[in-house]
Scaffold this motif. Structure first.
Motif, PDB file in Angstrom:
ATOM      1  N   TRP A   1       0.747  -1.280  -0.267  1.00  0.00           N
ATOM      2  CA  TRP A   1       0.156   0.302  -0.052  1.00  0.00           C
ATOM      3  C   TRP A   1       0.551   1.402  -0.336  1.00  0.00           C
ATOM      4  O   TRP A   1       1.985   1.622   0.659  1.00  0.00           O
ATOM      5  CB  TRP A   1      -1.275  -0.011   0.919  1.00  0.00           C
TER       6      TRP A   1
ATOM      7  N   SER B   1      -2.416  -7.472  11.131  1.00  0.00           N
ATOM      8  CA  SER B   1      -3.555  -6.565  11.085  1.00  0.00           C
ATOM      9  C   SER B   1      -2.789  -5.313  11.942  1.00  0.00           C
ATOM     10  O   SER B   1      -2.471  -5.579  12.472  1.00  0.00           O
ATOM     11  CB  SER B   1      -4.745  -7.070  11.559  1.00  0.00           C
ATOM     12  N   PRO B   2      -3.647  -3.825  11.174  1.00  0.00           N
ATOM     13  CA  PRO B   2      -2.890  -2.911  11.941  1.00  0.00           C
ATOM     14  C   PRO B   2      -3.407  -2.821  13.472  1.00  0.00           C
ATOM     15  O   PRO B   2      -2.928  -2.207  14.279  1.00  0.00           O
ATOM     16  CB  PRO B   2      -3.699  -1.987  10.936  1.00  0.00           C
TER      17      PRO B   2
ATOM     18  N   GLU C   1      -4.193  -2.681   4.452  1.00  0.00           N
ATOM     19  CA  GLU C   1      -3.661  -1.509   4.781  1.00  0.00           C
ATOM     20  C   GLU C   1      -3.573  -0.847   6.120  1.00  0.00           C
ATOM     21  O   GLU C   1      -4.345  -0.820   7.009  1.00  0.00           O
ATOM     22  CB  GLU C   1      -4.633  -0.994   4.056  1.00  0.00           C
TER      23      GLU C   1
ATOM     24  N   VAL D   1      -3.809   1.105   9.065  1.00  0.00           N
ATOM     25  CA  VAL D   1      -4.585   2.687   9.534  1.00  0.00           C
ATOM     26  C   VAL D   1      -3.856   2.911  11.165  1.00  0.00           C
ATOM     27  O   VAL D   1      -3.169   1.935  11.329  1.00  0.00           O
ATOM     28  CB  VAL D   1      -5.947   1.889   9.540  1.00  0.00           C
TER      29      VAL D   1
ATOM     30  N   SER E   1      -9.861  -2.472   8.302  1.00  0.00           N
ATOM     31  CA  SER E   1      -9.157  -1.795   6.798  1.00  0.00           C
ATOM     32  C   SER E   1      -8.614  -2.754   6.346  1.00  0.00           C
ATOM     33  O   SER E   1     -10.127  -3.686   6.294  1.00  0.00           O
ATOM     34  CB  SER E   1      -7.372  -1.662   7.178  1.00  0.00           C
TER      35      SER E   1
ATOM     36  N   ASN F   1     -12.671  -6.290   3.057  1.00  0.00           N
ATOM     37  CA  ASN F   1     -13.081  -5.094   4.095  1.00  0.00           C
ATOM     38  C   ASN F   1     -12.487  -6.397   5.411  1.00  0.00           C
ATOM     39  O   ASN F   1     -12.969  -7.287   5.648  1.00  0.00           O
ATOM     40  CB  ASN F   1     -14.555  -4.671   4.188  1.00  0.00           C
TER      41      ASN F   1
END
Length: 320
Positions: free
Chosen positions: A22, A252-253, A294, A296, A303, A318
């Motif tokens: 990204w 994951s973020p 992505e 965040v 995200s 998503n």
């Protein structure tokens, strides 16, 4: 935690898509998806509808890795043509061309501050560090030989470096090798710290947890995903569920989930606390070379996840 499929683009490239990442949003650009393919091109996509923003050419062989600078203004692509092309995201102008011997550029990543580009050095059994101010090679982090081996031993080829990742602080760097070992370095002192053992086959992908800088996640051809305490040198979790090589992993973020892509053509979402896959996505028809969340704001759930495959397609999901 779950993934919801959003959209796919079937023929995003003319050949296998091996890399994705990204591009962070800037003052002038919203966030973009960057992909690299064996068709020798790098493409930028609008994630809203997977419309093509730009096609970058300049390599004469397939692209194996892409990386973006934290500023979102610069990106790099590495090819089996032995060149790394650094370019301006908005104009596609070439900023620098970095040369490496054949089969010595695999994965690469900018450090969190954007001052160094780390390149997994393939058969050189090292990671090369390039300064991003002048694009000069500033350091080579070599994986030490096993004790008792001679320089002529064929075993050194097994240290072929496939993957590289920076710790969230930028102080340490880890790389994964063909023999299944992971090497951790102190970058400021250019010092090898230790190996992380446990995999029995090539380690193709590494990712640190954005929330706990000690947690390092790895994916390997042995079909397993491992979680290590990278500072304490311990393997504390091993998860299996893919039926073939694990080619890509990402955290994951919010730090609560792991995504993986595999030669078994699936994307899986894992709950590290349960040590199990909680979801399997089967929209790809060939092996999945890249999965990437992505980024965040820290600790936020919600995200996008991208996946790319030998089937030439891109899929977006998503994560919530």
């Amino acid at each position: 935690m779950k993934l919801a499929w959003l959209r796919s683009l079937e023929t995003s490239h003319q050949d296998c898509v091996w890399a994705c990442t990204w591009v962070p949003a800037t003052d002038t650009n919203s966030g973009l998806l960057l992909t690299g393919s064996l068709d020798e091109t790098v493409k930028l996509w609008n994630p809203e509808d997977l419309s093509l923003v730009r096609t970058n050419t300049g390599h004469c062989l397939g692209v194996v890795s892409v990386a973006t600078h934290p500023s979102g203004k610069i990106a790099a692509s590495a090819s089996i043509d032995s060149f790394i092309r650094v370019f301006d995201v908005e104009s596609n102008n070439t900023i620098a061309t970095l040369e490496a011997p054949p089969s010595e550029v695999w994965q690469m990543q900018f450090d969190p501050r954007g001052t160094i580009l780390a390149v997994a050095g393939g058969s050189s059994a090292s990671v090369k560090l390039w300064d991003t101010a002048e694009w000069k090679l500033v350091s080579t982090l070599s994986i030490p030989r096993p004790e008792g081996s001679k320089p002529s031993d064929k075993g050194q080829n097994k240290k072929f470096v496939l993957s590289v990742v920076w710790s969230p602080s930028g102080r340490q760097l880890a790389c994964g090798s063909m023999d299944g070992s992971i090497s951790v370095f102190d970058v400021q002192r250019a010092k090898f710290l230790h190996h992380l053992e446990g995999h029995t086959m090539p380690v193709r992908s590494l990712a640190y947890s954005p929330l706990d800088p000690r947690v390092l996640v790895s994916g390997s051809d042995d079909e397993c995903i491992h979680m290590y305490d990278a500072e304490g040198k311990t393997l504390f979790s091993s998860m299996s569920g893919h039926s073939s090589w694990v080619l890509s992993v990402d955290v994951s973020p919010d730090g609560a989930a792991i995504a993986s892509g595999s030669s078994d053509r699936t994307v899986k979402l894992w709950d590290p606390k349960m040590r199990a896959a909680v979801q399997t996505m089967t929209n790809h028809t060939d092996q999945v070379w890249g999965v990437k969340f992505e980024a965040v704001g820290g600790g936020v759930r919600g995200s996008l996840l991208a996946s790319v495959s030998d089937d030439k397609s891109i899929s977006l999901y998503n994560y919530s």
